[in-house]
Design an enzyme around this catalytic site. Structure first.
Site, PDB file in Angstrom:
ATOM      1  N   CYS A  15       0.870  -1.178   0.000  1.00 43.77           N
ATOM      2  CA  CYS A  15       0.000   0.000   0.000  1.00 43.77           C
ATOM      3  C   CYS A  15       0.907   1.229   0.000  1.00 43.77           C
ATOM      4  O   CYS A  15       2.125   1.095   0.052  1.00 43.77           O
ATOM      5  CB  CYS A  15      -1.023  -0.011   1.131  1.00 43.77           C
ATOM      6  SG  CYS A  15      -0.393   0.195   2.782  1.00 43.77           S
ATOM      7  N   CYS A  89      -4.979   1.228  -3.366  1.00 39.61           N
ATOM      8  CA  CYS A  89      -4.407   2.573  -3.274  1.00 39.61           C
ATOM      9  C   CYS A  89      -3.895   3.071  -4.610  1.00 39.61           C
ATOM     10  O   CYS A  89      -3.111   4.009  -4.655  1.00 39.61           O
ATOM     11  CB  CYS A  89      -3.284   2.634  -2.249  1.00 39.61           C
ATOM     12  SG  CYS A  89      -2.923   1.156  -1.361  1.00 39.61           S
ATOM     13  N   CYS A  93       2.760  -0.778  -9.204  1.00 42.65           N
ATOM     14  CA  CYS A  93       3.558  -1.900  -8.746  1.00 42.65           C
ATOM     15  C   CYS A  93       4.148  -2.573  -9.982  1.00 42.65           C
ATOM     16  O   CYS A  93       3.433  -2.780 -10.954  1.00 42.65           O
ATOM     17  CB  CYS A  93       2.654  -2.873  -7.981  1.00 42.65           C
ATOM     18  SG  CYS A  93       3.529  -4.231  -7.236  1.00 42.65           S
TER      19      CYS A  93
END
Length: 140
Positions: A15, A89, A93
């Site tokens: 996150c 969130c 990534c």
């Protein structure tokens, strides 16, 4: 050690601040899997400390997160993990083929008191129980 020993499954929770949701998820997975699953957590913009309300909410269940510190997300952490779980969130990534990715939309506990954190904690625990069931062979 035998080379035939199965490699432990590895899970990375991501996150933004690595201070609440991902820390609670990592603590639950570590505790409930009893070490059967390798656990990592990280954030793209780590906070200075873990959310005190998250620490308090987990302590109510006997899980101590007081020594945890937010960690920065690295490409290596993603590469080394079998499952990457982002926590609603919008995090960027790194994506690698052959990994299992999940996005868990969870309310952000940042700035909230323990009363508001408890339902988030309980939802994370339920999701972790399902995750463990999906990663570990059923005991016969």
């Amino acid at each position: 050690m035998s080379t035939e020993t199965a490699k432990k499954q590895s899970v990375l929770f991501v996150c933004v601040h690595n201070a609440g949701r991902s820390q609670m998820a990592a603590a639950f997975l570590t505790t409930l899997s009893k070490g059967a699953i390798e656990v990592r957590s990280a954030g793209s913009q780590p906070a200075e400390q873990v959310n005190p309300a998250a620490v308090e909410a987990m302590a109510e269940l006997g899980i101590d997160m007081s020594a945890e510190i937010p960690k920065v997300l690295t490409t290596e952490a993603v590469k080394e993990s079998d499952v990457v779980i982002t926590m609603g969130c919008g995090d960027t990534c790194p994506i690698f083929p052959g990994k299992r990715y999940e996005d868990w939309e969870l309310e952000d506990p940042a700035g909230q008191g323990v009363e508001a954190v408890r339902p988030i904690r309980d939802e994370i625990k339920a999701r972790i129980e399902d995750l463990i069931a999906s990663l570990t062979p059923a005991a016969k």
